[in-house]
Enzyme design. Structure first.
Site, PDB file in Angstrom:
ATOM      1  N   GLU A 117       0.806  -1.145   0.208  1.00 30.57           N
ATOM      2  CA  GLU A 117       0.175   0.233   0.044  1.00 30.57           C
ATOM      3  C   GLU A 117       0.922   1.141   0.098  1.00 30.57           C
ATOM      4  O   GLU A 117       1.687   1.404   0.882  1.00 30.57           O
ATOM      5  CB  GLU A 117      -0.775   0.221   1.016  1.00 30.57           C
ATOM      6  CG  GLU A 117      -1.823  -0.846   1.161  1.00 30.57           C
ATOM      7  CD  GLU A 117      -2.900  -0.948   2.511  1.00 30.57           C
ATOM      8  OE1 GLU A 117      -4.093  -1.018   2.324  1.00 30.57           O
ATOM      9  OE2 GLU A 117      -2.328  -0.616   3.584  1.00 30.57           O
ATOM     10  N   CYS A 118       0.473   2.191  -0.874  1.00 24.52           N
ATOM     11  CA  CYS A 118       1.271   3.486  -1.029  1.00 24.52           C
ATOM     12  C   CYS A 118       2.782   3.202  -0.845  1.00 24.52           C
ATOM     13  O   CYS A 118       3.470   3.116  -2.101  1.00 24.52           O
ATOM     14  CB  CYS A 118       1.063   4.271   0.128  1.00 24.52           C
ATOM     15  SG  CYS A 118       1.209   6.057  -0.397  1.00 24.52           S
ATOM     16  N   GLY A 119       3.471   3.324   0.153  1.00 22.37           N
ATOM     17  CA  GLY A 119       4.684   3.357   0.311  1.00 22.37           C
ATOM     18  C   GLY A 119       5.274   1.704  -0.029  1.00 22.37           C
ATOM     19  O   GLY A 119       6.324   1.493  -0.596  1.00 22.37           O
TER      20      GLY A 119
END
Length: 441
Positions: free
Chosen positions: A320-322
């Site tokens: 997720e994201c990072g």
């Protein structure tokens, strides 16, 4: 468990500091505090945990649904729950502090910047109270905490100007020791820059603890606190093992997510920054965080390279994201440095000076994916300063019903048995249950 919501007149008014002071005041008075945060956030809750000593609950009707919101509240424990609001009290298109307070039936303690006002502070509080009535919202503003208020005439002027129906709960004195440093994704994490304990003690001493406890009340709606979307998770004789990255680069995850993993799987953690080997496991969860701040360490540690090899050999990875950034081929910083990442996903990521997305999101699965079945919808939120350039033949699991996603129209980049997304999701969304179901197949 009784509770109250610490709301603000706007972003930047000092809700976090006021919330921490309220928590400290309750703690010093001998009450066990359960912290919580209205809306999607990972940073403010990290400060809550430092002060309260227990993880902060996430309360967001968009992420969790109404039942999930109540479920997460009731899975907390303590004498009183202190809920920090998001933005201004009424701000938010699909979720707001007001909507959380209304859904739970909790009173609102309004944080007002009193640095340059007295009677106007009272007028502001009255306006926020009356706005709920004028707009038909079931929000009960019961009083104020005066942020950055001096003692003496300044404080007494504010107190005397308040109408009887609004309680003056105290003040947060102006102090540079009560400021928390920030960076592009918000405040520093609690473990990095904990607020001065002495300054927090001083602020807590300016609050009326008994008045706050008297104002607090129990939620009006009862609901079973067991997990949602998988109300009775199937227990298998051999449960999957999930490895969760947990360090300074991967620190944006909800405590409820870890709880769900522990309920349905064997959970192990590892640190890519420290160079831990990828554990023996059936799947990996890479939460968001700050991979751009630790890119050099991530490259030199070798963990991402190993993870890439494992993923290309079939190990499912959910980022997720990072986590999406770490799963990409490369990361370029705003200074022009380029770092090789895990190379799982056909994407190259570039950090930007301004945020690229900030919103609640809704995704619809266009095919069966590691975190959702075809045509299922998943709700989450996104906040990132990076953008991803993907190959022309890249496959995506989701179309973006709401939000920016990876391309504006698509999110959930697929490769091998893995998926990377810019959306952060809560376990009430069903995404983690779907991931665990696939690992157990």
């Amino acid at each position: 468990m009784k509770g109250l919501v610490v709301g603000g007149v706007s972003s930047g008014v000092g809700k976090t500091v006021a919330t921490l002071a309220v928590m400290r005041a309750f703690d010093e008075a001998g009450y066990d505090v359960q912290p919580a945060k209205a809306g999607p956030d990972f940073i403010d809750p990290s400060h809550h945990e430092v002060v309260a000593g227990v993880p902060s609950r996430t309360l967001d009707p968009w992420l969790c649904g109404t039942d999930g919101l109540h479920r997460n509240y009731r899975r907390g424990s303590g004498d009183v729950c202190v809920v920090e609001g998001m933005m201004g009290l009424y701000d938010g298109e699909v979720a707001s502090t007001a909507s959380v307070a209304s859904s739970l039936g909790l009173p609102v303690v309004l944080v007002v910047d009193a640095s340059a006002g007295m009677e106007s502070v009272a007028a502001t509080a009255v306006g926020f109270d009356r706005y709920a009535e004028e707009t038909g919202q079931d929000v009960d503003v019961v009083g104020i905490v005066a942020q950055r208020a001096h003692s003496g005439r300044h404080e007494s002027g504010i107190r005397e100007a308040l109408p009887d129906r609004l309680t003056y709960f105290g003040r947060i004195p102006p102090s540079s020791d009560l400021e928390i440093p920030d960076r592009h994704l918000g405040l520093h994490m609690g473990a990095e820059s904990p607020i001065s304990s002495n300054a927090l003690d001083e602020a807590a001493g300016e609050l009326d603890v008994e008045a706050l406890l008297e104002a607090a009340r129990k939620p009006e709606r009862g609901i079973d606190p067991s997990p949602g979307r998988s109300d009775a998770p199937t227990r298998r004789s051999t449960e999957p093992t999930v490895a969760v990255a947990d360090d300074r680069a991967f620190c944006f995850y909800y405590p409820a997510t870890i709880e769900r993993f522990r309920e349905r799987a064997e959970l192990v953690t590892f640190s890519p920054v420290a160079g831990d080997r990828v554990p023996d496991c059936d799947g990996v969860y890479l939460p968001g965080g700050y991979p751009e701040r630790f890119a050099a360490e991530l490259v030199s540690s070798g963990t991402l390279a190993e993870l890439g090899d494992r993923a290309r050999n079939g190990l499912p990875v959910f980022g997720e994201c990072g986590g999406l950034v770490a799963m990409s081929r490369s990361l370029s910083t705003v200074d022009g440095d380029r770092y090789e990442m895990a190379g799982i996903l056909p994407a190259d990521v570039e950090m930007c000076d301004r945020y690229q997305a900030l919103d609640h999101v809704e995704l619809r699965a266009v095919e069966d994916a590691p975190t959702a079945g075809r045509d299922e919808t998943v709700r989450g939120h996104e906040f990132h300063y990076s953008r991803a350039s993907v190959d022309s033949d890249a496959r995506f699991a989701f179309e973006t019903v709401r939000g920016a996603g990876i391309t504006g129209e698509r999110d959930g980049l697929l490769a091998y048995n893995s998926i990377g997304t810019y959306a952060h999701v809560h376990p009430e969304s069903g995404a983690f249950d779907a991931f665990l179901d696939r690992l157990a197949e």
